[in-house]
Write a protein that holds these residues in place. Structure first.
Motif, PDB file in Angstrom:
ATOM      1  N   SER A 442     -56.895  45.753  42.797  1.00  0.00           N
ATOM      2  CA  SER A 442     -57.478  47.171  42.847  1.00  0.00           C
ATOM      3  C   SER A 442     -57.289  47.875  41.498  1.00  0.00           C
ATOM      4  O   SER A 442     -58.042  48.476  40.918  1.00  0.00           O
ATOM      5  CB  SER A 442     -56.889  47.764  44.110  1.00  0.00           C
ATOM      6  OG  SER A 442     -55.571  48.106  43.958  1.00  0.00           O
ATOM      7  N   VAL A 443     -55.967  47.759  40.899  1.00  0.00           N
ATOM      8  CA  VAL A 443     -55.927  48.099  39.799  1.00  0.00           C
ATOM      9  C   VAL A 443     -55.025  47.441  38.627  1.00  0.00           C
ATOM     10  O   VAL A 443     -54.271  46.356  39.155  1.00  0.00           O
ATOM     11  CB  VAL A 443     -54.838  49.570  39.796  1.00  0.00           C
ATOM     12  CG1 VAL A 443     -55.736  50.768  40.409  1.00  0.00           C
ATOM     13  CG2 VAL A 443     -53.636  49.208  40.602  1.00  0.00           C
ATOM     14  N   PRO A 444     -54.976  47.392  37.447  1.00  0.00           N
ATOM     15  CA  PRO A 444     -54.097  46.433  36.454  1.00  0.00           C
ATOM     16  C   PRO A 444     -52.585  46.762  36.574  1.00  0.00           C
ATOM     17  O   PRO A 444     -52.419  47.724  36.978  1.00  0.00           O
ATOM     18  CB  PRO A 444     -54.587  46.744  35.210  1.00  0.00           C
ATOM     19  CG  PRO A 444     -55.327  48.331  35.357  1.00  0.00           C
ATOM     20  CD  PRO A 444     -55.842  48.312  36.470  1.00  0.00           C
ATOM     21  N   PRO A 445     -51.901  45.703  36.580  1.00  0.00           N
ATOM     22  CA  PRO A 445     -50.542  45.824  36.546  1.00  0.00           C
ATOM     23  C   PRO A 445     -50.110  46.706  35.395  1.00  0.00           C
ATOM     24  O   PRO A 445     -50.374  46.596  34.109  1.00  0.00           O
ATOM     25  CB  PRO A 445     -49.743  44.577  36.308  1.00  0.00           C
ATOM     26  CG  PRO A 445     -50.801  43.464  35.888  1.00  0.00           C
ATOM     27  CD  PRO A 445     -52.233  44.152  35.985  1.00  0.00           C
ATOM     28  N   LEU A 446     -49.147  47.737  35.620  1.00  0.00           N
ATOM     29  CA  LEU A 446     -48.688  48.414  34.387  1.00  0.00           C
ATOM     30  C   LEU A 446     -47.586  48.036  33.618  1.00  0.00           C
ATOM     31  O   LEU A 446     -47.414  48.473  32.420  1.00  0.00           O
ATOM     32  CB  LEU A 446     -48.123  49.848  35.049  1.00  0.00           C
ATOM     33  CG  LEU A 446     -49.278  50.690  35.906  1.00  0.00           C
ATOM     34  CD1 LEU A 446     -48.586  51.761  36.428  1.00  0.00           C
ATOM     35  CD2 LEU A 446     -50.263  51.094  34.787  1.00  0.00           C
ATOM     36  N   GLU A 447     -47.094  46.565  34.025  1.00  0.00           N
ATOM     37  CA  GLU A 447     -46.053  45.783  33.074  1.00  0.00           C
ATOM     38  C   GLU A 447     -46.854  45.063  31.993  1.00  0.00           C
ATOM     39  O   GLU A 447     -46.184  44.487  31.328  1.00  0.00           O
ATOM     40  CB  GLU A 447     -45.309  45.277  33.981  1.00  0.00           C
ATOM     41  CG  GLU A 447     -44.453  46.094  34.929  1.00  0.00           C
ATOM     42  CD  GLU A 447     -43.607  44.983  35.896  1.00  0.00           C
ATOM     43  OE1 GLU A 447     -43.646  43.970  35.673  1.00  0.00           O
ATOM     44  OE2 GLU A 447     -42.751  45.678  36.555  1.00  0.00           O
ATOM     45  N   ARG A 448     -48.032  44.989  31.865  1.00  0.00           N
ATOM     46  CA  ARG A 448     -48.586  44.132  30.991  1.00  0.00           C
ATOM     47  C   ARG A 448     -49.909  44.663  30.247  1.00  0.00           C
ATOM     48  O   ARG A 448     -50.414  45.737  30.799  1.00  0.00           O
ATOM     49  CB  ARG A 448     -49.441  42.861  32.009  1.00  0.00           C
ATOM     50  CG  ARG A 448     -48.478  41.993  32.950  1.00  0.00           C
ATOM     51  CD  ARG A 448     -47.660  41.496  32.096  1.00  0.00           C
ATOM     52  NE  ARG A 448     -46.774  40.250  32.919  1.00  0.00           N
ATOM     53  CZ  ARG A 448     -47.084  39.073  33.019  1.00  0.00           C
ATOM     54  NH1 ARG A 448     -48.276  38.602  32.912  1.00  0.00           N
ATOM     55  NH2 ARG A 448     -46.345  38.173  33.710  1.00  0.00           N
ATOM     56  N   ARG A 449     -50.001  44.202  29.141  1.00  0.00           N
ATOM     57  CA  ARG A 449     -51.134  44.592  28.326  1.00  0.00           C
ATOM     58  C   ARG A 449     -52.330  44.102  28.914  1.00  0.00           C
ATOM     59  O   ARG A 449     -52.240  42.910  29.320  1.00  0.00           O
ATOM     60  CB  ARG A 449     -50.943  44.230  26.782  1.00  0.00           C
ATOM     61  CG  ARG A 449     -49.744  44.992  26.104  1.00  0.00           C
ATOM     62  CD  ARG A 449     -49.819  44.451  24.590  1.00  0.00           C
ATOM     63  NE  ARG A 449     -49.350  43.064  24.653  1.00  0.00           N
ATOM     64  CZ  ARG A 449     -50.135  42.282  24.167  1.00  0.00           C
ATOM     65  NH1 ARG A 449     -51.362  42.388  23.604  1.00  0.00           N
ATOM     66  NH2 ARG A 449     -49.788  40.838  24.034  1.00  0.00           N
ATOM     67  N   LEU A 450     -53.491  44.806  28.385  1.00  0.00           N
ATOM     68  CA  LEU A 450     -54.825  44.179  28.912  1.00  0.00           C
ATOM     69  C   LEU A 450     -55.560  44.030  27.722  1.00  0.00           C
ATOM     70  O   LEU A 450     -55.624  44.773  26.890  1.00  0.00           O
ATOM     71  CB  LEU A 450     -55.424  45.272  29.727  1.00  0.00           C
ATOM     72  CG  LEU A 450     -54.662  45.942  31.043  1.00  0.00           C
ATOM     73  CD1 LEU A 450     -55.656  47.015  31.673  1.00  0.00           C
ATOM     74  CD2 LEU A 450     -54.456  44.868  31.958  1.00  0.00           C
ATOM     75  N   ARG A 451     -56.802  43.023  28.034  1.00  0.00           N
ATOM     76  CA  ARG A 451     -57.509  42.592  26.818  1.00  0.00           C
ATOM     77  C   ARG A 451     -58.765  42.616  27.549  1.00  0.00           C
ATOM     78  O   ARG A 451     -59.381  42.438  28.656  1.00  0.00           O
ATOM     79  CB  ARG A 451     -57.260  41.170  26.607  1.00  0.00           C
ATOM     80  CG  ARG A 451     -56.272  40.826  25.586  1.00  0.00           C
ATOM     81  CD  ARG A 451     -56.307  39.357  25.001  1.00  0.00           C
ATOM     82  NE  ARG A 451     -56.538  38.404  26.132  1.00  0.00           N
ATOM     83  CZ  ARG A 451     -55.230  37.656  26.676  1.00  0.00           C
ATOM     84  NH1 ARG A 451     -54.092  37.820  25.817  1.00  0.00           N
ATOM     85  NH2 ARG A 451     -55.419  36.820  27.367  1.00  0.00           N
TER      86      ARG A 451
END
Length: 465
Positions: A442-451
């Motif tokens: 539902s939402v991206p993990p806040l511990e990882r960077r996104l591309r």
């Protein structure tokens, strides 16, 4: 597979303090040097196998308590808290650091969680423009409901004194008595009359008279009577337990007292040793246990998750109840699996599907991101309001254990426990889940960077680095 080292410095210090021993005397009893004990108590060295055996032999300590307790709960809760956007700029501490804090400074870890919980409540109150904005002198306080929930959570959902008192009540001569007759007799002995009446509530008390709904199931009637037994005959024990808890408000204390009375009622309806023996004999067949003890499926499942008496522990289970929106309304885990403190449960979990198959048990083999595998059992527990116009309360429950214990459950029969492909990947909360390819995220993990690539689109509009 390498054996995980056991660091239990806090537990060692607590044990020594409880025994009233100096470090020198404690080291002598354990057969180790004083410097070595000091290093173990400060988690500079793991607890050796020889010390574990000495703790069991010399002091009769249940050694499972060394590796159980608050550490895993604290780590899980801190990971979820650190995933809050308020901490995004500072980055998330490594998991090893969180484990170190939970092991070496549990009081500090709990203080951090209390602070984060207060922050979240203040943030939510401001966002909803409630009374906190306009009331002069308003203060941010911990939600009483959450404070009580965490009290039971960190007690491992097992209150020894209350549990044993309930067992003595329901089995006065070592033999289990009919709970309704036993409760009715105990109340009448205190001058309280019990009547089964056509009332809309489950239970009502009017002076020296208790009214129980005649339309409720027998298991509900028994539970409601036993709840009153707790409040009337066990009041001193409940109050003493509340004194030790030191709640922050009278509201929290009042809610906790209801919770303790409910705990007594469940433990009296399903007395510890008799229930544990029956659970092992039936291989934890919930329907057979419910029939044998005159209890509901939910009562049986919840009770199984509380069988954590030192020296007589049952299989470590987790238990959770969710509503139709996926919100967790009850949660407890004696396993390594810990539930999200905020928000709903993982949508890949079979507990959500239970609403689609009323009265049927759903089995699932699941694996969390840390590689731990579980057998999960889900079922709906919808409750009729007693009439055509009354609302139906709809919930689903899930009971589970690690697969190492699965052979002790009848529900594991014919399942491919040794097949890695049979396990469904599940998580705890999307905010802290490390899976990169989950189609239900539902939402991206806040511990990882996104591309983000505008020219490509997969299951998600972004790639997790």
């Amino acid at each position: 597979m390498a054996t995980q080292k056991l660091y239990a410095g806090v537990k060692l210090r607590e044990t020594r303090a409880r025994l009233g021993l100096t470090q020198k005397a404690f080291a002598d009893r354990l057969g180790v040097s004083l410097p070595y004990l000091n290093q173990m108590e400060n988690n500079h060295r793991p607890v050796s196998a020889a010390v574990v055996l000495a703790l069991a032999g010399e002091f009769g300590l249940d050694v499972t308590e060394l590796s159980a307790g608050d550490a895993e709960r604290l780590v899980s809760d801190m990971r979820e808290a650190m995933a809050d956007p308020v901490f995004a700029d500072g980055g998330t501490p490594p998991l090893a650091d969180l484990r170190l804090a939970a092991s070496n400074a549990p009081a500090l870890a709990r203080a951090f969680l209390e602070l984060h919980r207060a922050y979240r409540q203040a943030h939510e109150r401001l966002a909803s423009l409630d009374e906190a904005l306009g009331r002069e002198g308003a203060q941010t306080v911990v939600s009483p409901w959450e404070e009580v929930r965490d009290f039971f959570h960190y007690c491992d959902n097992y209150i020894d004194a209350v549990d044993r008192a309930a067992e003595r009540f329901s089995c006065p001569d070592g033999k289990r008595l009919d709970p309704i007759l036993r409760a009715s007799d105990a109340l009448r002995a205190r001058g309280v009359d019990v009547q089964f009446s056509n009332i809309s509530e489950l239970r009502a008390r009017e002076g020296d008279r208790i009214l129980i709904s005649a339309h409720a199931s027998r298991s509900t009637q028994a539970f409601q009577l036993l709840h009153q037994v707790a409040l009337i005959t066990q009041n001193e024990l409940l109050e003493a337990t509340l004194d030790l808890a030191r709640f922050q408000s009278e509201t929290s204390r009042a809610i906790a007292k209801i919770g303790l009375a409910n705990y007594f009622a469940g433990a009296a309806l399903l007395p510890y040793r008799a229930f544990l023996d029956a659970a092992q004999e039936t291989r934890h067949d919930l329907e057979r246990l419910a029939d044998a003890f005159g209890a509901s499926i939910e009562q049986v499942a919840h009770r199984l998750s509380t069988l954590q008496r030192p020296g007589a522990k049952g299989i470590p289970f987790f238990f959770v109840r969710v509503d139709q929106a996926g919100t967790i309304t009850k949660r407890h885990s004696a396993t390594r699996l810990q539930f999200a403190r905020f928000g709903g449960a993982c949508p890949l979990w079979n507990v959500h599907q239970a609403f689609e198959t009323p009265t049927k048990f759903l089995r699932q083999l699941a694996e969390t991101p840390d590689g731990v595998r579980y057998l999960c059992l889900a079922r709906d527990v919808s409750k009729s309001g007693g009439s055509f116009t009354a609302p139906v309360r709809r919930y689903a429950i899930c009971l589970g254990c690690e697969v190492s214990h699965a052979r002790g459950l009848v529900y594991a029969d014919d399942m491919e426990l040794g097949n890695p492909r049979a396990y469904q990947p599940i998580g705890i909360s999307c905010r802290i889940c490390e899976r990169k390819d989950c189609h239900q995220r539902s939402v991206p993990p806040l511990e990882r960077r996104l591309r983000v690539d505008p020219n490509r689109r997969g299951m998600l509009p972004y790639d997790i680095a």
